[in-house]
Scaffold this active site. Structure first.
Site, PDB file in Angstrom:
ATOM      1  N   ARG A  41       1.010  -1.288   0.123  1.00  0.00           N
ATOM      2  CA  ARG A  41       0.050   0.026   0.064  1.00  0.00           C
ATOM      3  C   ARG A  41       0.863   1.338  -0.042  1.00  0.00           C
ATOM      4  NH1 ARG A  41      -3.596  -2.634   3.642  1.00  0.00           N
ATOM      5  NH2 ARG A  41      -5.373  -3.555   2.524  1.00  0.00           N
TER       6      ARG A  41
ATOM      7  N   LYS B 115       3.507  12.233 -10.761  1.00  0.00           N
ATOM      8  CA  LYS B 115       2.950  11.311 -11.732  1.00  0.00           C
ATOM      9  C   LYS B 115       3.641  10.064 -12.023  1.00  0.00           C
ATOM     10  CE  LYS B 115       0.073  14.443 -14.491  1.00  0.00           C
ATOM     11  NZ  LYS B 115      -0.115  15.044 -15.982  1.00  0.00           N
TER      12      LYS B 115
ATOM     13  N   GLU C 195      10.134  18.971 -23.609  1.00  0.00           N
ATOM     14  CA  GLU C 195       9.337  19.490 -22.364  1.00  0.00           C
ATOM     15  C   GLU C 195      10.006  20.729 -21.739  1.00  0.00           C
ATOM     16  OE1 GLU C 195       6.820  17.822 -21.319  1.00  0.00           O
ATOM     17  OE2 GLU C 195       6.974  15.826 -21.969  1.00  0.00           O
TER      18      GLU C 195
ATOM     19  N   LYS D 131       8.118  24.032 -13.708  1.00  0.00           N
ATOM     20  CA  LYS D 131       6.884  22.772 -13.221  1.00  0.00           C
ATOM     21  C   LYS D 131       6.828  22.767 -11.821  1.00  0.00           C
ATOM     22  CE  LYS D 131       6.045  18.208 -13.713  1.00  0.00           C
ATOM     23  NZ  LYS D 131       6.011  16.843 -14.356  1.00  0.00           N
TER      24      LYS D 131
ATOM     25  N   GLU E 150      -3.762  17.980 -10.454  1.00  0.00           N
ATOM     26  CA  GLU E 150      -4.438  18.362 -11.945  1.00  0.00           C
ATOM     27  C   GLU E 150      -5.696  18.710 -12.209  1.00  0.00           C
ATOM     28  OE1 GLU E 150      -1.972  16.620 -15.193  1.00  0.00           O
ATOM     29  OE2 GLU E 150      -3.852  16.216 -16.165  1.00  0.00           O
TER      30      GLU E 150
ATOM     31  N   ARG F 113      -2.487  22.886 -13.472  1.00  0.00           N
ATOM     32  CA  ARG F 113      -1.432  21.775 -13.693  1.00  0.00           C
ATOM     33  C   ARG F 113      -1.649  21.318 -15.153  1.00  0.00           C
ATOM     34  NH1 ARG F 113       1.391  16.762 -10.700  1.00  0.00           N
ATOM     35  NH2 ARG F 113       2.449  16.126 -12.319  1.00  0.00           N
TER      36      ARG F 113
ATOM     37  N   ASN G 135       0.114  19.972 -19.909  1.00  0.00           N
ATOM     38  CA  ASN G 135      -0.268  19.170 -20.987  1.00  0.00           C
ATOM     39  C   ASN G 135      -0.163  19.602 -22.275  1.00  0.00           C
ATOM     40  OD1 ASN G 135      -0.909  17.126 -19.143  1.00  0.00           O
ATOM     41  ND2 ASN G 135      -3.016  17.820 -18.884  1.00  0.00           N
TER      42      ASN G 135
ATOM     43  N   HIS H 198       0.579  17.606 -25.460  1.00  0.00           N
ATOM     44  CA  HIS H 198       0.347  16.374 -25.101  1.00  0.00           C
ATOM     45  C   HIS H 198      -0.887  15.434 -25.773  1.00  0.00           C
ATOM     46  CE1 HIS H 198       3.817  17.328 -22.661  1.00  0.00           C
ATOM     47  NE2 HIS H 198       3.999  15.935 -22.252  1.00  0.00           N
TER      48      HIS H 198
ATOM     49  N   HIS I 114       0.617  12.494 -27.294  1.00  0.00           N
ATOM     50  CA  HIS I 114       0.479  10.917 -26.988  1.00  0.00           C
ATOM     51  C   HIS I 114      -0.080  10.331 -28.011  1.00  0.00           C
ATOM     52  CE1 HIS I 114       0.370  12.017 -22.285  1.00  0.00           C
ATOM     53  NE2 HIS I 114       1.484  11.537 -22.708  1.00  0.00           N
TER      54      HIS I 114
ATOM     55  N   HIS J 259       9.796   9.892 -26.361  1.00  0.00           N
ATOM     56  CA  HIS J 259       8.672  10.753 -25.765  1.00  0.00           C
ATOM     57  C   HIS J 259       8.671  12.164 -26.337  1.00  0.00           C
ATOM     58  CE1 HIS J 259       5.204  12.014 -23.427  1.00  0.00           C
ATOM     59  NE2 HIS J 259       6.108  13.046 -22.662  1.00  0.00           N
TER      60      HIS J 259
HETATM   61  N1  GLY Z   1       4.051  15.829 -17.627  1.00  0.00           N
HETATM   62  C1  GLY Z   1       2.951  16.475 -17.002  1.00  0.00           C
HETATM   63  C2  GLY Z   1       2.831  16.690 -15.700  1.00  0.00           C
HETATM   64  O1  GLY Z   1       3.627  16.430 -14.872  1.00  0.00           O
HETATM   65  O2  GLY Z   1       1.583  17.141 -15.173  1.00  0.00           O
END
Ligand code: GLY
Length: 348
Positions: free
Chosen positions: A108, A130, A172, A212, A222, A226, A230, A233, A237, A251
């Protein structure tokens, strides 16, 4: 969500301090085949790591799978890991994402520290909590938000990277430039990626990660701002998923191509200045080249976009810009607009 980011000039001292701050019974050190060979030698002799149990997984995104995750869970269990153990993830985004998820779910949840070794993980993946794996053909489909105890960034590791990995992380950084201000963006667009000045790049990493960090601190889960992170992305993606079954790209390449698409949408929908879009697009095309899609791929790319985690009730969600630093979250585009965006991407 705690997330202490240290820009280190002495990895031994910074890591020793970070580990000492977390009370633990056992220490695990996760690497992949590449960082085991290239980066472990840099930290191997640090006294506090002598007790660490090593776990090594396969390198590259193709190993960001349930299988690899279960190998890490098993190694943690077989190594006597308890809820009070600590794991250090030494590697790029694959290692920090998968290692973070393994740590967040084992018994956990155990605590973890990230030591990013690629530019991509320094400025993005290792910071902000993330974590996750790819699943069912989709990128980062399964995962949780759970921040590391700390992130130790030593830009000396950048010297272990090839040109493609520098360019991948740099995408990025471009994104962070676009969501911050003209000055940051100009510095990024004037940097020579063909002849990297590592001292200058190291300074820009510090600026980039601060952008960031500020956003993540304001909105760790998010729900709002946040989503600025994106940018590029939604299309990115989709490109990455499309490429996964053909010729996979790093990426950041997909993000850079996604930025072309989403800057175009920003011009059309939210008034982003065309001259600034053209400048960024020129830089991206020069550095990242072209992705060989044709109009026969549009339906597939559109389907990937409909699967994006950021969507609500089937509406494809984009983060767009009104100008550099003028962030417009929760924008949508219909199928026709998305196909036009892809036309611009191919022919623009
Ligand atoms: N890679 C985007 C974020 O961490 O929100």
């Amino acid at each position: 969500m705690e997330n202490k980011v240290v820009i280190s000039t002495d990895i031994s001292q910074s890591l020793t301090e970070a580990i000492a701050e977390v009370k633990h019974d056992k220490l695990f050190l996760l690497t992949d085949a590449t960082t085991h060979e290239l980066c472990l030698p840099v930290v191997r002799d640090i006294p506090c790591l002598q007790e660490a149990i090593h776990i090594t997984i396969g390198a590259t995104d193709t190993h960001k799978t349930l299988d690899t995750l279960s190998q890490v869970w098993k190694a943690l269990g077989d190594g006597g890991g308890t809820r009070h153990s600590l794991m250090v993830n030494l590697g790029g985004g694959m290692v920090t994402d998968l290692g973070g998820f393994a740590a967040s779910t084992f018994k956990r949840g155990i605590k973890y520290i990230n030591v990013p070794t690629t530019l991509l993980s320094m400025v993005d993946a290792s910071v902000g909590g993330k974590t996750g794996i790819n699943f069912n053909g989709l990128k980062n489909e399964i995962g949780v938000f759970n921040a590391p105890q700390s992130v130790i960034i030593d830009t000396e590791f950048l010297k272990t990277l090839d040109h493609e990995n520098i360019c991948s992380g740099y995408a990025e950084m471009l994104k962070h430039g676009l969501i911050s201000n003209d000055e940051n963006l100009a510095e990024l667009l004037n940097f020579d990626l063909g002849n990297v000045d590592y001292r200058h790049l190291g300074e820009m990493v510090g600026t980039s990660v601060t952008i960031k960090e500020r956003i993540v601190q304001e909105d760790p889960l998010e729900h709002g701002i946040r989503k600025a992170l994106n940018l590029g992305h939604t299309a990115g993606h989709a490109f990455e998923s499309w490429a996964l079954t053909r010729k996979p790209y790093l990426h950041g390449y997909a993000v850079a191509w996604g930025l072309i698409c989403e800057l175009y949408l920003s011009c059309v929908k939210t008034g982003f200045p065309t001259n600034k879009m053209r400048q960024a697009v020129r830089f991206i095309k020069e550095v990242y080249g072209e992705l060989p899609i044709t109009c026969d791929d549009y339906e597939e790319l559109y389907t990937y976009m409909t699967h994006d985690k950021k969507n609500t009730a089937g509406i494809i969600n984009f983060t767009l810009l009104g100008n550099v630093g003028d962030i417009r979250i929760n924008q949508s585009a219909n199928k026709e607009e998305i196909f036009e965006m892809l036309d611009f991407f191919r022919e623009g």
